[in-house]
Every structure is written in C-alpha cells, then in structure tokens.
Motif scaffolding. Sequence first.
Motif, PDB file in Angstrom:
ATOM      1  N   GLY A 323       0.831  -1.200   0.000  1.00 51.57           N
ATOM      2  CA  GLY A 323       0.000   0.000   0.000  1.00 51.57           C
ATOM      3  C   GLY A 323       0.863   1.247   0.000  1.00 51.57           C
ATOM      4  O   GLY A 323       1.923   1.289  -0.615  1.00 51.57           O
ATOM      5  N   GLY A 324       0.432   2.238   0.722  1.00 54.11           N
ATOM      6  CA  GLY A 324       1.168   3.496   0.794  1.00 54.11           C
ATOM      7  C   GLY A 324       0.397   4.495   1.622  1.00 54.11           C
ATOM      8  O   GLY A 324      -0.423   4.107   2.452  1.00 54.11           O
ATOM      9  N   VAL A 325       0.640   5.749   1.394  1.00 54.94           N
ATOM     10  CA  VAL A 325      -0.055   6.781   2.153  1.00 54.94           C
ATOM     11  C   VAL A 325      -0.982   7.578   1.238  1.00 54.94           C
ATOM     12  O   VAL A 325      -0.811   7.595   0.026  1.00 54.94           O
ATOM     13  N   VAL A 326      -1.947   8.213   1.871  1.00 59.71           N
ATOM     14  CA  VAL A 326      -2.892   9.072   1.158  1.00 59.71           C
ATOM     15  C   VAL A 326      -2.467  10.514   1.399  1.00 59.71           C
ATOM     16  O   VAL A 326      -2.096  10.878   2.516  1.00 59.71           O
ATOM     17  N   VAL A 327      -2.520  11.336   0.359  1.00 58.79           N
ATOM     18  CA  VAL A 327      -2.148  12.736   0.566  1.00 58.79           C
ATOM     19  C   VAL A 327      -3.226  13.447   1.387  1.00 58.79           C
ATOM     20  O   VAL A 327      -4.415  13.168   1.263  1.00 58.79           O
ATOM     21  N   GLY A 328      -2.768  14.341   2.245  1.00 62.54           N
ATOM     22  CA  GLY A 328      -3.676  15.184   3.002  1.00 62.54           C
ATOM     23  C   GLY A 328      -3.494  16.616   2.545  1.00 62.54           C
ATOM     24  O   GLY A 328      -2.690  16.907   1.673  1.00 62.54           O
ATOM     25  N   GLY A 329      -4.217  17.513   3.174  1.00 62.45           N
ATOM     26  CA  GLY A 329      -4.086  18.918   2.819  1.00 62.45           C
ATOM     27  C   GLY A 329      -5.331  19.441   2.145  1.00 62.45           C
ATOM     28  O   GLY A 329      -6.450  19.116   2.546  1.00 62.45           O
ATOM     29  N   ALA A 330      -5.152  20.237   1.103  1.00 61.45           N
ATOM     30  CA  ALA A 330      -6.299  20.859   0.451  1.00 61.45           C
ATOM     31  C   ALA A 330      -6.003  21.133  -1.017  1.00 61.45           C
ATOM     32  O   ALA A 330      -4.856  21.065  -1.457  1.00 61.45           O
ATOM     33  N   SER A 331      -7.070  21.455  -1.745  1.00 59.58           N
ATOM     34  CA  SER A 331      -6.940  21.749  -3.169  1.00 59.58           C
ATOM     35  C   SER A 331      -7.782  22.969  -3.519  1.00 59.58           C
ATOM     36  O   SER A 331      -8.541  23.481  -2.685  1.00 59.58           O
ATOM     37  N   LEU A 332      -7.667  23.426  -4.759  1.00 55.99           N
ATOM     38  CA  LEU A 332      -8.331  24.649  -5.206  1.00 55.99           C
ATOM     39  C   LEU A 332      -9.452  24.332  -6.195  1.00 55.99           C
ATOM     40  O   LEU A 332      -9.235  23.646  -7.193  1.00 55.99           O
ATOM     41  N   TYR A 333     -10.646  24.854  -5.898  1.00 57.27           N
ATOM     42  CA  TYR A 333     -11.819  24.651  -6.741  1.00 57.27           C
ATOM     43  C   TYR A 333     -12.243  25.967  -7.387  1.00 57.27           C
ATOM     44  O   TYR A 333     -12.296  27.006  -6.724  1.00 57.27           O
ATOM     45  N   ILE A 334     -12.584  25.902  -8.669  1.00 55.25           N
ATOM     46  CA  ILE A 334     -13.121  27.057  -9.393  1.00 55.25           C
ATOM     47  C   ILE A 334     -14.641  26.972  -9.335  1.00 55.25           C
ATOM     48  O   ILE A 334     -15.231  25.958  -9.716  1.00 55.25           O
ATOM     49  N   THR A 335     -15.288  28.015  -8.838  1.00 56.21           N
ATOM     50  CA  THR A 335     -16.749  28.001  -8.726  1.00 56.21           C
ATOM     51  C   THR A 335     -17.392  28.353 -10.066  1.00 56.21           C
ATOM     52  O   THR A 335     -16.831  29.110 -10.857  1.00 56.21           O
ATOM     53  N   ASN A 336     -18.581  27.787 -10.299  1.00 53.89           N
ATOM     54  CA  ASN A 336     -19.205  27.935 -11.620  1.00 53.89           C
ATOM     55  C   ASN A 336     -20.275  29.010 -11.706  1.00 53.89           C
ATOM     56  O   ASN A 336     -20.925  29.156 -12.741  1.00 53.89           O
ATOM     57  N   ASN A 337     -20.482  29.778 -10.618  1.00 53.76           N
ATOM     58  CA  ASN A 337     -21.484  30.842 -10.692  1.00 53.76           C
ATOM     59  C   ASN A 337     -20.845  32.198 -10.985  1.00 53.76           C
ATOM     60  O   ASN A 337     -21.446  33.240 -10.772  1.00 53.76           O
ATOM     61  N   LYS A 338     -19.606  32.147 -11.455  1.00 52.95           N
ATOM     62  CA  LYS A 338     -18.908  33.365 -11.866  1.00 52.95           C
ATOM     63  C   LYS A 338     -18.808  33.397 -13.396  1.00 52.95           C
ATOM     64  O   LYS A 338     -19.004  32.378 -14.069  1.00 52.95           O
TER      65      LYS A 338
END
Length: 459
Positions: A323-338
């Motif tokens: 197996g291995g490890v899962v990445v943690g942290g955060a990511s960036l989302y572009i919103t679609n109401n713009k």
Amino acid sequence: MFSYKPSRRTSVTAMLLASALLMQACGANETAQSSNKETTGSSAKENTASPVKITFWHSMSGELGTVTDKLISDFNASQKDVQVEGIFQGTYDESLNKMKASMDSKSGPSLIQVYEIGSRYMIDSKAITPVQKFIDADKYDLSQLEENITQYYTIGGKLNSMPFNTSNPILYYNKDMFKAAGLDPEKPPVTFDEITKAAQALSKDGKAGASFAIYGWFMEQFFAKQGAEYVNNGNGRTAPATESYVNKEAGLKALTWWKSMIDNKTALNLGRKTDDTKKAFAAGQIAMMLDSTASLKGIVSTAEGKFQVGTAPLPKPADAAEGGVVVGGASLYITNNKSEAEQKGAWEFIKFLTSPQSQAYWHVNTGYFPITKKAYDEQIVKDNLVKYPQFKTAVDQLHGSKANTATQGAVMGVFPEARQIVEGAIEEALNGKKTPQAALDEAAKSITEKIGKYNQTVK
C-alpha cells in the motif's frame, strides 16, 4: 463648445470674418470630434484592458498566510490581465460553511481552498467547474505534476480541483533517546511490532516510548498503508460509498496495536490535539510520534540544540498488503457561478501556482510537498533538502506509495463527520470503555447511516 459673437463692422469685414470663423469652427469641430473619438476609443480600450478580479478564499493563517499572500502578490505583479484578492476565511470548516451560505448569490469566491475530505461534497454541490475543463482546453500537460498527488483529486476520470497544500504523515523520533536506549538511531522501526519493541526500550526514567494523537487522519492512513479501502465501492470512487469499512481487519489491527501500547505503558494517550504531542516530543517526554510532513521544519527547528530529529515512514503491520499513504491537505476549486472570464482568470492563477518556481517557494517556506516534479530541480529546493535531510523520508514515502484505490484515498460526502466519529471510537478504546472491535463496529454503523442519509440528498 466653441462660440463666437460677431462685432458690428462693415459688411465685407463681417463676411470675411464670418468665413474665417466658419472654417475655424469646422476645424475645431473636427478636432473635437477626433478628440472625442480618441477619448471614447481610449476609454473602451481601458475597459477592455481592465483586469479580471478574482476572489480567492483560503484557510492559510500565520506564516502560511504570509507565504500565500506573497504568491498572490507575485502573480498580480507578473501580468495585468488578472488580479487576485486573497481573503482568509478561517478554518477549512468555517470557510466551507461560508461558501455553502453564499451559493445562492454572487457573494462567494471565484476560487476556494477546500480540505481533501471535502472533495465528495464539492462535486455533489454542483457549484464547481472541474479544472479538467481548463486542462483539456489548454492542453495542459498533467504529467508534469505528481501522479500520487493528483490521483486523490481525480474522481470519475476528471481532475476536479488542483492540489495546493499537500502532506502525508511520517514517524518522528528522538535520535538521542534512541542512542541512550541502545537502539540504532539510523535504523528506525517501520512495523507495528518494531515500534512496540523500540517503545519498550525507550520507556524509562519517567519518559514514554511514544504517543500518537487521536486523529482520524492517522487511522485513514493505517488503512492505506495496508492496501485496504476505508469505504466500499472502490473507496467511493467506482460508485458513491454506501458502507464504512473502519471496523474491518485493517482498522482492528491498527487500533488493537495502538491500545496494547497504552496498556503496557510504553505509549502515552495525550488526547486529540497534535500540538500536545508535539510539545511532549520537543520536551523530550516521548521518543516517537506521528505527525504531518508539513510540520517537519517546525519540529526540527524546535528541537535544534536539544536533540537530533529522525524521520521514518508511517508504520504498518509486518504482514500488510502492499500500500502506501494518502495525501492530506487541500486543493483549489473554481466556482461555476462566476463569469467565464473570472473562471479563466482563476485558472491562470492556478497555472502560476503550479509552476516549478512557485512550487519551490511554497515547499521551502511551508514544508508542504511540491506538486510539480520540476520543482525539485530548483536550487532552493536542493538547498532545503541539504538543510532538512529528514524530508527525504516524506518524498520517498510519497513516491513509493503503490497507486490503487486504497492509496487514492476514500471519498464520501460525510467525511468530516466520519473523522470525528472515528476519533471518538479510538478514544473509547484507548480509555478502556469499549474493546477495539466494539468501538469500531459502532463507528462503522454510525458512519454508514450518515452516508445513507447524505446519499439520499444528492440523488
């Protein structure tokens, strides 16, 4: 406007003057019209050239916030077409709740940072434009990014968001305490049994061999390290998850081992806060702990002058599947109401953030992984690895993780709640209120029920 009131002279003079003035007036009018055209054209040009404004909500505070602001400032200075305004919105939970409240209006962000366990919700919210759309349109080369990082955020064959701050957990240990206990500080333990044996040798003179914060993220990682899925349906990736697997063999092995160390007093239970464990480690009260790779610089700097810090991969049972490890942290989302212009502007900012230079700066100043492979070729990254050789453990662990649904990580719409439930179960088991199996059985049942209710809301 030009005006003229003729004086009373001879008719000839008047006619000559009138003629001259008429010509002058015509010339002035042409000049004025030309000037107006230029002004109008200039104004239109300025309006066309006005930068697109992007609102970026993030949860980076303190030093992390300072580094984030620097990247925003550098991007804004690098071009004139897009200007980003970064706004700190509190914790991940607080920021996400604010976004939920803004979804029916235009008051929300163009770009938002969301923690990894919010991935399923962000997709189900239908409030985002997957970054895959811009990747395809731009023919952006995804191979330049770390596959073991992008795979987490790839769901349904699409990269829905761009990884931003990425980490995984490693074992930190006190090399000086290892020497004093007769252990080889250059050969750290890598299995559950080896951790137990080392902790027994290290537990003396009022000091404990280890302490692991009661953090649901660690349990998720123990599953991945054993090549085991955390929820059904391919970890919620081949179809939405409907059942928690936290009470399966991988979870029972991890919690039984963890509790045995508490019971034989070779490990301390310091509660849920990782900061409390770090303080005990820095004070030399415990010899081993688990923490994020993003904490490495702080942990090493705090120990400087007191003891040497060693790092090792996240431990696993000796007989665990690959197996291995899962990445943690955060990511960036572009919103679609713009507007389309704002969404494209957000994408331009994302591309700037993923450049080798930006990623090198981000990594060296925060401790988070570079998501771009070529960042490792930047001199500041090479120098940083010389200064902090412990980070090689983290890089090797990331690259050594076998790509499968277990290491991709679980996705479910109730992940934040699930993590809290698992932490409660660990706490009950370590405190002797329930057996590991009973605590995990109840947790699995509760999580499964919550998943079911959530799934009904997104049909």
